[in-house]
Motif scaffolding. Structure first.
Motif, PDB file in Angstrom:
ATOM      1  N   LEU A 314       0.829  -1.205   0.000  1.00  0.00           N
ATOM      2  CA  LEU A 314       0.000   0.000   0.000  1.00  0.00           C
ATOM      3  C   LEU A 314       0.858   1.247   0.000  1.00  0.00           C
ATOM      4  O   LEU A 314       0.528   2.246  -0.662  1.00  0.00           O
ATOM      5  CB  LEU A 314      -0.925  -0.010   1.218  1.00  0.00           C
ATOM      6  CG  LEU A 314      -1.886   1.169   1.358  1.00  0.00           C
ATOM      7  CD1 LEU A 314      -2.890   1.182   0.213  1.00  0.00           C
ATOM      8  CD2 LEU A 314      -2.619   1.112   2.700  1.00  0.00           C
ATOM      9  N   GLU A 315       1.973   1.210   0.707  1.00  0.00           N
ATOM     10  CA  GLU A 315       2.850   2.384   0.780  1.00  0.00           C
ATOM     11  C   GLU A 315       3.513   2.676  -0.556  1.00  0.00           C
ATOM     12  O   GLU A 315       3.930   3.817  -0.812  1.00  0.00           O
ATOM     13  CB  GLU A 315       3.905   2.158   1.863  1.00  0.00           C
ATOM     14  CG  GLU A 315       3.310   2.123   3.267  1.00  0.00           C
ATOM     15  CD  GLU A 315       4.301   1.637   4.311  1.00  0.00           C
ATOM     16  OE1 GLU A 315       5.375   1.126   3.893  1.00  0.00           O
ATOM     17  OE2 GLU A 315       4.001   1.751   5.511  1.00  0.00           O
ATOM     18  N   PRO A 321      -6.381  10.128  -3.523  1.00  0.00           N
ATOM     19  CA  PRO A 321      -7.630   9.574  -2.968  1.00  0.00           C
ATOM     20  C   PRO A 321      -7.730   8.078  -3.229  1.00  0.00           C
ATOM     21  O   PRO A 321      -7.444   7.606  -4.320  1.00  0.00           O
ATOM     22  CB  PRO A 321      -8.721  10.362  -3.699  1.00  0.00           C
ATOM     23  CG  PRO A 321      -8.073  10.888  -4.930  1.00  0.00           C
ATOM     24  CD  PRO A 321      -6.643  11.125  -4.590  1.00  0.00           C
ATOM     25  N   LYS A 322      -8.158   7.354  -2.211  1.00  0.00           N
ATOM     26  CA  LYS A 322      -8.264   5.899  -2.310  1.00  0.00           C
ATOM     27  C   LYS A 322      -9.162   5.380  -1.207  1.00  0.00           C
ATOM     28  O   LYS A 322      -9.439   6.075  -0.223  1.00  0.00           O
ATOM     29  CB  LYS A 322      -6.890   5.240  -2.227  1.00  0.00           C
ATOM     30  CG  LYS A 322      -6.148   5.501  -0.932  1.00  0.00           C
ATOM     31  CD  LYS A 322      -4.825   4.751  -0.865  1.00  0.00           C
ATOM     32  CE  LYS A 322      -3.790   5.280  -1.806  1.00  0.00           C
ATOM     33  NZ  LYS A 322      -3.216   6.587  -1.384  1.00  0.00           N
ATOM     34  N   ILE A 323      -9.619   4.148  -1.372  1.00  0.00           N
ATOM     35  CA  ILE A 323     -10.395   3.454  -0.344  1.00  0.00           C
ATOM     36  C   ILE A 323      -9.606   2.226   0.089  1.00  0.00           C
ATOM     37  O   ILE A 323      -9.150   1.449  -0.755  1.00  0.00           O
ATOM     38  CB  ILE A 323     -11.771   3.004  -0.861  1.00  0.00           C
ATOM     39  CG1 ILE A 323     -12.537   4.174  -1.466  1.00  0.00           C
ATOM     40  CG2 ILE A 323     -12.594   2.377   0.256  1.00  0.00           C
ATOM     41  CD1 ILE A 323     -13.841   3.752  -2.124  1.00  0.00           C
ATOM     42  N   VAL A 324      -9.469   2.045   1.388  1.00  0.00           N
ATOM     43  CA  VAL A 324      -8.793   0.873   1.922  1.00  0.00           C
ATOM     44  C   VAL A 324      -9.717   0.188   2.914  1.00  0.00           C
ATOM     45  O   VAL A 324     -10.130   0.791   3.907  1.00  0.00           O
ATOM     46  CB  VAL A 324      -7.463   1.238   2.607  1.00  0.00           C
ATOM     47  CG1 VAL A 324      -6.813  -0.018   3.192  1.00  0.00           C
ATOM     48  CG2 VAL A 324      -6.520   1.913   1.630  1.00  0.00           C
ATOM     49  N   LEU A 325     -10.065  -1.058   2.624  1.00  0.00           N
ATOM     50  CA  LEU A 325     -10.802  -1.897   3.567  1.00  0.00           C
ATOM     51  C   LEU A 325      -9.782  -2.803   4.226  1.00  0.00           C
ATOM     52  O   LEU A 325      -9.188  -3.665   3.560  1.00  0.00           O
ATOM     53  CB  LEU A 325     -11.876  -2.722   2.865  1.00  0.00           C
ATOM     54  CG  LEU A 325     -13.014  -1.947   2.181  1.00  0.00           C
ATOM     55  CD1 LEU A 325     -12.650  -1.635   0.722  1.00  0.00           C
ATOM     56  CD2 LEU A 325     -14.310  -2.740   2.217  1.00  0.00           C
ATOM     57  N   ILE A 339      -2.997   2.223   9.785  1.00  0.00           N
ATOM     58  CA  ILE A 339      -3.459   3.207   8.801  1.00  0.00           C
ATOM     59  C   ILE A 339      -4.232   4.324   9.492  1.00  0.00           C
ATOM     60  O   ILE A 339      -4.100   5.511   9.125  1.00  0.00           O
ATOM     61  CB  ILE A 339      -4.330   2.514   7.730  1.00  0.00           C
ATOM     62  CG1 ILE A 339      -3.483   1.528   6.926  1.00  0.00           C
ATOM     63  CG2 ILE A 339      -4.979   3.530   6.807  1.00  0.00           C
ATOM     64  CD1 ILE A 339      -4.285   0.669   5.970  1.00  0.00           C
ATOM     65  N   PHE A 340      -5.036   3.988  10.502  1.00  0.00           N
ATOM     66  CA  PHE A 340      -5.758   5.026  11.228  1.00  0.00           C
ATOM     67  C   PHE A 340      -4.790   6.030  11.855  1.00  0.00           C
ATOM     68  O   PHE A 340      -5.003   7.249  11.782  1.00  0.00           O
ATOM     69  CB  PHE A 340      -6.632   4.406  12.316  1.00  0.00           C
ATOM     70  CG  PHE A 340      -7.162   5.389  13.311  1.00  0.00           C
ATOM     71  CD1 PHE A 340      -8.210   6.241  12.963  1.00  0.00           C
ATOM     72  CD2 PHE A 340      -6.595   5.507  14.575  1.00  0.00           C
ATOM     73  CE1 PHE A 340      -8.686   7.181  13.866  1.00  0.00           C
ATOM     74  CE2 PHE A 340      -7.065   6.440  15.484  1.00  0.00           C
ATOM     75  CZ  PHE A 340      -8.109   7.277  15.127  1.00  0.00           C
ATOM     76  N   VAL A 341      -3.722   5.530  12.473  1.00  0.00           N
ATOM     77  CA  VAL A 341      -2.746   6.417  13.108  1.00  0.00           C
ATOM     78  C   VAL A 341      -2.133   7.367  12.078  1.00  0.00           C
ATOM     79  O   VAL A 341      -1.904   8.549  12.367  1.00  0.00           O
ATOM     80  CB  VAL A 341      -1.658   5.589  13.813  1.00  0.00           C
ATOM     81  CG1 VAL A 341      -0.532   6.481  14.314  1.00  0.00           C
ATOM     82  CG2 VAL A 341      -2.266   4.804  14.968  1.00  0.00           C
ATOM     83  N   GLU A 342      -1.903   6.880  10.868  1.00  0.00           N
ATOM     84  CA  GLU A 342      -1.278   7.701   9.832  1.00  0.00           C
ATOM     85  C   GLU A 342      -2.248   8.713   9.218  1.00  0.00           C
ATOM     86  O   GLU A 342      -1.854   9.831   8.886  1.00  0.00           O
ATOM     87  CB  GLU A 342      -0.725   6.801   8.722  1.00  0.00           C
ATOM     88  CG  GLU A 342       0.421   5.901   9.172  1.00  0.00           C
ATOM     89  CD  GLU A 342       0.886   4.976   8.062  1.00  0.00           C
ATOM     90  OE1 GLU A 342       0.435   5.168   6.904  1.00  0.00           O
ATOM     91  OE2 GLU A 342       1.680   4.062   8.344  1.00  0.00           O
TER      92      GLU A 342
END
Length: 740
Positions: A314-315, A321-325, A339-342
Motif C-alpha cells: 500500500l505504501e 484519494p483511495k479506499i482501503v478496507l 493506517i488510522f494512526v497515519e
C-alpha cells in the motif's frame, strides 16, 4: 415428561461479550459457539474451562471471533476434545479469520496463546454440513438430530436446529431477515412452535432500519464526497464476514459508473478470502447463483478491487484519494490500526465504521458521541535482532539445542537398556566389563568363534544371545493368485493429510494462506517487538453506518411472534435490551421467557409428554393407505397396549372404529386456482385480496387467529348464495385437494 433441556450460559449474557452456551439435551452436552473477543482475554474462558471436559459436541454458528475465536485455545489448553460441527463456509472462512488474527497479533506482540498449528488441529476436528442436512448423533447422543439452516448474517452463518423425540430446540443468534447482495434472508420464520428457542437481544432496542437501497446510497455518497475532495477512506472490516457485502457494493457501483479511484482490500489472507468466496456461490443469494448459471459471471471476480497482503504494498501506491478496507474492525491491531494512526490527522480523510466496535476497543471509543479529539495508542512493530542482542539470542538457542540433544540421547539410552532387559553399570562406554567371561565349551566356541574379534563399544551381549546383532523382524506376507496381498488403506491419502499438504501454499482454492503470509510464518529471522505510546489527534471525519447484517428490533419482535416458541431463552445483549425484549415477549409471544445469568442453569424441559410405541403387525395389516403425491396416508384407529416384552404398542380397536369426516389434504395458490377456473370458462378476478368467481361467489384465504404463531395454518372460505354456480366452484375447489 418431554425431552429434558437445560441451558447454561458460559459467556455472553446481559452484555456484548463473546457467545458461548452449554445446552444439555437428555444429558448430551452441546457447546454452542466458542467465542472470544479481539483482546483475547483469558478471563472470559474460566467458565468454559470448568465444563470443557464434559462437552460432547460443539456447534459453530458464524465464522468470526465472537462465535469461534476461542476454539484453538480451548482445544489446546482447556481440555476440549469433542467433535465440532459447522457449515463449509464457517469452517473455511473461520480458519482464515483465525490466521489473520494470529498474524496480526504476532507482528506487534509475543503472542503465545495459540499457534497456527493449534488453529489447524482445532479446525481438523470440524465435520462440515450443508444447509438442511440432518446429521444423526450416535453413542451417547443416539436419537438426537442436528441440522444447520441459513441465518442470513454471514456467509455460511447458521441457525441450528436440534431435534429429539419430535421436539425442536432452535439456536438462532445474529440472524438477518433481509435479503442482501450476497446472502438470502434467514429461514427462522419457517419454524413454528418449537419447544425451545434460544435467541439474542443484541438489536432489541434498535429502531427500524432504512431500506437497503437508501442505506447503500448513503454509504456511497459519503465515500464519493471524500474522494472528490482528494481524501482517503479507511473502512475497518472483519477478515471474511461482512466485508464481502461491502466489496460487492463498491465493485458494482464502480462498474456502473466507470470510476477509477483505487479500492484496496488489505488483510493477511485477502486473496484466499476472495478465492473461497468465488467457490461458495451456492451458499449465497439466489441472484448471485442465477447470474452465474446464466452468464457464468462470478460476482467475486473483482475488476476494481486490488487485493493486498502487506502494508508495504500500500505504501508503494502513489499518494492520492483511495479506499482501503483493512482488518481488524476493532482497530486494536492489524493494518487498520496502523493506517488510522497515519491518516487520522488529515481533515480530508474519512474513517467509515460499518459495525459497532467491540467493548473497550479503539473503534468503540471513536464511535462515541461526541468522539474524542485525541486518543492514545500503542505503536508496536517487530524488528530483527542485531549486535549483542543477536549474539545473546544465538547463544541461548545453542544452549537449548544442546540440552535437547542431551535429553534425546538419555532417552535413547534408557530405551536401549529397557530393550536389552539388563541393568548396565554406569561406566566409561569404552571399557569392556572384564567380569563377563566368554564361554569355554567347544559348542560355545563354535558359536562365538566368528565374533571373538568384534570390538563392542559400550554393549554387553546378554548370555542368551549368540552374538551382537541388529534387531530383525520377520514380516511374512500373504500371497494369492495375483501376488502379494496389500492393504489399500496404506496407499490412500486422507483428507486431513491433503489439508496439511496444502496448508501453506500460495492463495489458491486448496491453500489457506497467501504467499506473503506464508513468508511471514517461514521467516525465522531472530526479532523482537518494540512499542511506544503515541497521541493521535483525530481531525478526520468519523462516520458510522449500520452494515452489520442483523435484524432490527421491530423485525425481531415480529419474527418471534410468528415463530411463537413454547419456551424462549434470551442471551447476548445489553441488560437494557435483554429486559426490554423479555417484557415484550412475555406479553406478546409466550408465557415462558428466560434470561439466565452467567453459569445459571435453567430447565426448559417441555411440558409435553412423548412416548415411543410400536405399530403391531396386526394393526398394520388392517390399515388402508391412500396415495398422496409421493406419499401414502391412512387413518389409524388403535388403542395403546403392551407387548410381551413390556414395550408400548398400538393394537387394533376391540370395538368398531367410529366413522371419519372427509378431510381435504394439500394447499393451493390463489393465482394458480384463478387460472384453473378461467380455463373452465368461469369469469374470475382478484378484488380486495379475495378471488371473485363468477357473479356472486367469493373465495378468500384467512389465517387461524386462534393459533398463536400459526401463520402456516390457513382456512379457505367460500362465500356466496347457494346456487349451481356456487356448487360448481366448490367442486372445482375440492378437485385441487386429496380427500381422505
Amino acid at each position: 415428561m418431554g425431552t429434558s433441556v437445560q441451558v447454561k450460559p458460559l459467556c455472553g449474557v446481559y452484555n456484548e461479550n463473546p457467545l458461548s452456551y452449554l445446552v444439555s439435551i437428555d444429558g448430551f452436552n452441546f457447546l454452542i459457539d466458542c467465542g472470544w473477543n479481539d483482546h483475547f482475554d483469558t478471563s472470559l474462558l474460566e467458565r468454559l474451562y470448568r465444563v470443557a471436559s464434559t462437552v460432547d459436541a460443539v456447534l459453530l454458528s458464524h465464522p468470526d471471533t465472537l462465535h469461534l475465536g476461542a476454539l484453538p485455545y480451548a482445544m489446546k489448553q482447556l481440555g476440549l476434545s469433542a467433535p465440532v460441527f459447522a457449515t463449509e463456509p464457517v469452517y473455511r472462512l473461520g480458519l482464515l479469520t483465525m490466521y489473520d488474527h494470529y498474524l496480526s497479533r504476532k507482528q506487534v506482540s509475543e503472542f503465545d496463546l495459540f499457534t497456527l498449528d493449534d488453529i489447524d488441529l482445532a479446525f481438523q476436528n470440524i465435520t462440515r454440513l450443508t444447509y438442511s442436512q440432518n446429521y444423526y448423533m450416535s453413542g451417547k447422543g443416539e436419537g438426537i438430530v442436528i441440522a444447520p439452516h441459513a441465518a442470513g448474517h454471514l456467509l455460511g452463518g447458521t441457525v441450528w436446529k436440534v431435534t429429539k423425540d419430535g421436539e425442536d430446540v432452535i439456536y438462532a443468534v445474529d440472524f438477518n431477515h433481509r435479503k442482501e447482495r450476497h446472502l438470502n434472508g434467514t429461514v427462522l420464520e419457517s419454524f413454528v412452535r418449537p419447544a425451545v428457542l434460544i435467541t439474542d437481544a443484541y438489536n432489541a432496542l434498535l429502531s427500524n432500519q432504512p431500506p437497503r437501497r437508501q442505506r447503500d446510497q448513503q454509504f456511497l455518497d459519503a465515500i464519493m464526497k471524500t474522494l472528490r475532495a482528494d481524501g482517503k477512506i479507511l473502512v475497518p472490516v472483519d477478515t471474511a464476514g461482512r466485508v464481502l457485502e461491502l466489496l460487492l457494493i463498491l465493485e458494482q457501483y464502480w462498474e456502473q459508473h466507470q470510476l477509477t479511484y483505487p479500492i484496496f482490500f488489505l488483510t493477511y489472507v485477502s486473496s484466499s478470502t476472495i478465492d473461497y468466496a468465488k467457490s461458495f456461490l451456492e451458499w449465497m443469494s439466489d441472484s448471485i447463483a442465477k447470474s452465474f448459471e446464466h452468464t457464468r459471471d462470478n460476482a467475486f471476480f473483482m475488476k476494481h478491487v486490488t487485493l493486498l497482503i502487506n502494508k508495504s504494498e500500500l505504501e508503494n501506491i502513489p499518494d492520492g484519494p483511495k479506499i482501503v478496507l483493512a482488518s481488524m474492525a476493532s482497530l486494536e491491531v492489524g493494518f487498520s490500526h496502523d493506517i488510522f494512526v497515519e491518516w487520522a490527522a488529515d481533515s480530508k480523510n474519512l474513517v467509515l465504521f460499518t459495525e459497532r466496535g467491540q467493548f473497550a476497543t479503539l473503534a468503540r471509543m471513536l464511535q462515541s458521541d461526541p468522539p474524542p479529539k485525541a486518543v492514545k495508542v500503542t505503536m508496536s512493530k517487530r524488528i530483527p535482532l542485531v549486535g549483542e542482542e543477536l549474539a545473546a539470542y544465538e547463544e541461548e538457542q545453542n544452549r537449548k539445542r544442546k540440552e535437547e540433544a542431551l535429553k534425546a540421547t538419555l532417552i535413547k539410552e534408557e530405551e536401549a537398556k529397557a530393550s536389552l532387559g539388563v541393568e548396565l553399570v554406569p561406566a566409561d562406554p569404552m571399557i569392556i566389563d572384564a567380569s563377563i567371561k566368554p564361554p569355554s565349551s567347544n559348542a560355545a566356541g563354535l558359536q562365538h568363534g566368528a565374533f571373538r574379534d568384534v570390538f563392542i563399544d559400550g554393549f554387553v551381549s546378554p548370555p542368551s544371545s549368540a552374538g551382537p546383532m541388529f534387531p530383525f523382524y520377520d514380516s511374512s506376507s500373504e500371497w494369492d493368485d495375483f501376488g502379494e496381498v496389500i492393504n489399500p488403506d496404506d496407499y490412500m491419502i486422507k483428507d486431513e493429510d491433503m489439508d496439511q499438504a496444502s496448508m501453506r501454499i500460495d492463495g489458491d482454492l486448496n491453500g489457506k494462506l497467501d504467499e506473503g503470509s506464508a513468508g511471514l510464518i517461514l521467516d525465522t529471522t531472530p526479532s523482537k517487538v518494540v512499542s511506544s505510546e503515541q497521541t493521535v489527534y483525530v481531525k478526520c471525519s468519523l462516520v458510522y453506518m449500520d452494515f452489520e447484517g442483523r435484524s432490527d428490533g421491530g423485525s425481531i419482535k415480529k419474527i418471534l411472534g410468528h415463530v411463537a416458541p413454547l419456551k424462549l431463552v434470551l442471551v447476548h445483549g445489553s441488560a437494557e435490551a435483554t429486559e426490554h425484549l423479555r417484557q415484550h415477549c412475555l406479553k406478546n409471544v409466550c408465557p415462558y421467557v428466560y434470561a439466565p445469568q452467567l453459569e445459571e442453569s435453567i430447565d426448559v424441559t417441555s411440558d409435553l409428554c412423548a412416548y415411543k410405541v410400536q405399530l403391531s403387525e396386526k394393526l398394520m395389516s388392517n390399515i388402508l393407505f391412500k396415495k398422496l403425491g409421493d406419499y401414502e396416508i391412512a387413518w389409524v384407529d388403535a388403542e395403546v397396549g403392551k407387548t410381551e416384552s413390556g414395550t408400548l404398542s398400538l393394537l387394533p380397536l376391540s370395538t368398531p372404529p367410529p366413522p371419519h369426516k372427509t378431510v381435504l389434504v394439500g394447499d393451493i395458490k390463489m393465482a394458480d386456482f384463478k387460472q384453473f377456473l378461467a380455463s373452465k370458462g368461469i369469469q374470475v378476478e382478484f378484488a380486495g385480496g379475495a378471488l371473485r368467481c363468477g357473479e356472486y361467489v367469493t373465495l378468500r384465504k384467512v389465517g387461524d387467529s386462534s393459533q398463536k404463531g400459526g401463520g402456516n395454518i390457513q382456512h379457505i372460505i367460500l362465500e356466496g348464495p347457494l346456487s349451481d354456480e356456487y356448487y360448481k366452484i366448490r367442486d372445482h375447489l375440492y378437485s385441487q385437494f386429496y380427500s381422505l
